[in-house]
Design an enzyme around this catalytic site. Structure first.
Site, PDB file in Angstrom:
ATOM      1  N   ASP A 117       0.844  -1.205   0.000  1.00 32.66           N
ATOM      2  CA  ASP A 117       0.000   0.000   0.000  1.00 32.66           C
ATOM      3  C   ASP A 117       0.877   1.251   0.000  1.00 32.66           C
ATOM      4  O   ASP A 117       1.957   1.263  -0.592  1.00 32.66           O
ATOM      5  CB  ASP A 117      -0.911  -0.037   1.248  1.00 32.66           C
ATOM      6  CG  ASP A 117      -2.267   0.592   1.005  1.00 32.66           C
ATOM      7  OD1 ASP A 117      -2.304   1.817   0.835  1.00 32.66           O
ATOM      8  OD2 ASP A 117      -3.278  -0.134   0.994  1.00 32.66           O
ATOM      9  N   HIS A 128      -3.332   5.914   3.602  1.00 30.38           N
ATOM     10  CA  HIS A 128      -4.205   4.804   3.205  1.00 30.38           C
ATOM     11  C   HIS A 128      -3.734   3.481   3.811  1.00 30.38           C
ATOM     12  O   HIS A 128      -4.517   2.723   4.389  1.00 30.38           O
ATOM     13  CB  HIS A 128      -4.220   4.738   1.670  1.00 30.38           C
ATOM     14  CG  HIS A 128      -5.209   3.789   1.073  1.00 30.38           C
ATOM     15  ND1 HIS A 128      -4.852   2.548   0.601  1.00 30.38           N
ATOM     16  CD2 HIS A 128      -6.540   3.905   0.851  1.00 30.38           C
ATOM     17  CE1 HIS A 128      -5.921   1.944   0.104  1.00 30.38           C
ATOM     18  NE2 HIS A 128      -6.963   2.737   0.242  1.00 30.38           N
ATOM     19  N   SER A 137     -11.341  -0.926  -0.288  1.00 33.22           N
ATOM     20  CA  SER A 137     -10.010  -0.921   0.346  1.00 33.22           C
ATOM     21  C   SER A 137     -10.107  -1.267   1.818  1.00 33.22           C
ATOM     22  O   SER A 137      -9.150  -1.785   2.396  1.00 33.22           O
ATOM     23  CB  SER A 137      -9.368   0.467   0.237  1.00 33.22           C
ATOM     24  OG  SER A 137      -8.861   0.683  -1.042  1.00 33.22           O
TER      25      SER A 137
END
Ligand code: CA
Length: 427
Positions: free
Chosen positions: A8, A65, A220
């Site tokens: 990520d 994220h 996600s």
């Protein structure tokens, strides 16, 4: 103990929610500026930053994220060890060659699950078969469960492929609401999405505050719930195969009326794993009738053709080889190194004899020159496939979604796709 690699934007290793769940490289001594375990990375104590080529540092995740995703894994599975692997920079840019490197690092360092909360709608995994190859090797040789977000375009991925979630072997996860309905943004597919998991207003670690949390929505967020569940199942059944773990995830799912035809299971991940994020669900599908709804078309956004022939330059070519012997590999290496366009050749360790990444010299990085390099390599008959590297970018979703969905997937930039051209038939 199961190890979940979070591929990520990185991981903030100082976040309180993650501290006790961080994977620790047993062969590395922190902060001595030495590659103690000789794996090519200095001080990779908790993972790898592919972009800088160094260990995951205290900066870890300047985007945020990945830290949120990692927090979801840790919340779902208290015992999972998080291996942070950063492939996307703080502007959300990265490339698939970085994903290949990330997979290789994860595999050789003992990851048992790899979470992929990024993706590209409109890209068929067969267009990026080195990726398919990497997943296959990971499953077969390393017994690793690959999990991916199905994507946030409200699209039917049976009809419009999504990469990497549509790749063979990748466990594809859609996002459901707290009452077991499909999230409005979630991709779906009767054959290409495996199941749904909570993905709306999910509370997890905020990278910008070491004890802060924030709510985000997206597939996600659903994918790492399943990755955490896979980690728990691995802990409960040491030595279980990838197929066993996937079967348990599927068999334990709770059928939901409004998910029929939207995923292989038509259900949400078992309550055993989702308690931190949603109320318990009950099956809303009659066991007698068990009618499968026809595939819903109302949500099927027409995306049309994506991508265009890229005019951009690029600096890497990714090749897949057909199980060469060691001497064939040396011959290929020598052949490649003899070429003008070759700066150097990398062979990611886990895929050492199957996948190589060729770095092009500067003057061969523009469109026509790089294409001629690809043609030449294809003509050599050394390779099953030869493809340019592909850029991946974080899509903030500002154009597609309401502001409550402040975070969605990572997407391949359509400007960086290469589709077959009428002209030369090769690229
Ligand atoms: Ca090292």
């Amino acid at each position: 103990m199961s190890i979940v690699a979070v591929v990520d934007t990185g991981v903030n290793i100082n976040h309180f929610d993650l501290r006790s769940n961080l994977w620790r490289n047993p062969g590395e001594i922190a902060g001595n500026n030495i590659d103690d375990d000789g794996n090519g990375v200095i001080d990779d104590v908790h993972g790898l930053d592919v972009i800088t080529g160094s260990g995951i540092s205290s900066v870890g995740d300047p985007e945020g994220h990945g830290t949120h995703v990692a927090g979801i894994v840790a919340t779902t599975s208290k015992n999972a060890e998080i291996m942070g692997i950063r492939i996307l920079n703080d502007n959300g840019g990265g490339s698939l060659s970085s994903a290949i490197e990330a997979f290789s690092y994860a595999l050789v360092n003992g990851a048992t699950v790899i979470n992929n909360s990024y993706g590209a709608l409109g890209v068929n995994p067969s267009q990026v078969d080195f990726l398919q190859e990497a997943i296959r090797i990971g499953e077969e040789d390393y017994n690793v469960v690959f999990v991916a977000a199905a994507g946030n375009e409200a699209a039917n991925t049976d009809q419009i492929p999504n990469t990497p979630s549509n790749a063979e072997g990748m466990f594809s996860v859609g996002a459901s609401t707290s009452v077991g309905n499909p999230a409005s943004f979630s991709n779906f597919g009767a054959t290409t999405v495996d199941l749904f998991a909570p993905g709306v207003d999910i509370l997890s670690a905020d990278t910008f505050s070491t004890n802060g949390r924030k709510r985000l929505s997206g597939t996600s967020m659903a994918s790492p719930v399943v990755a955490g569940a896979a980690a728990i199942l691995q802990d409960l059944s040491p030595g279980a195969s990838v197929a066993d773990i996937k079967a348990k995830l599927m068999d334990g799912s709770i059928p939901q009326k409004n998910l029929q035809g939207l995923a292989v299971t038509g259900g949400v991940l078992s309550n055993d794993f989702t308690g931190s994020f949603t109320q318990p669900l009950e099956s809303t599908v009659s066991t007698k009738g068990n009618k499968r709804k026809k595939k819903s078309s109302k949500k099927n956004k027409s995306i049309g053709s994506v991508g265009s022939l890229s005019k951009k330059s690029f600096d890497k070519i990714i090749c897949v080889l057909d199980k060469p012997t060691q001497s064939e590999k040396m011959d290929i290496w020598n052949d490649l190194m003899d070429q003008d366009f070759t700066k150097n050749v990398e062979w990611p360790e886990a895929f050492g004899d199957r996948i190589c990444i060729l770095n092009l010299r500067n003057r061969y990085q523009s469109g026509p020159e790089s294409r001629s390099a690809i043609k030449m390599m294809r003509r050599s008959n050394h390779f099953e496939s030869v493809e340019r590297d592909r850029k991946i970018l974080v899509n903030t979703g500002l154009n597609s979604f309401s502001t409550s969905l402040d975070r969605i997937d990572v997407s391949l930039s359509p400007f960086d796709l290469i589709l077959p051209s009428q002209g030369d038939g090769l690229i």
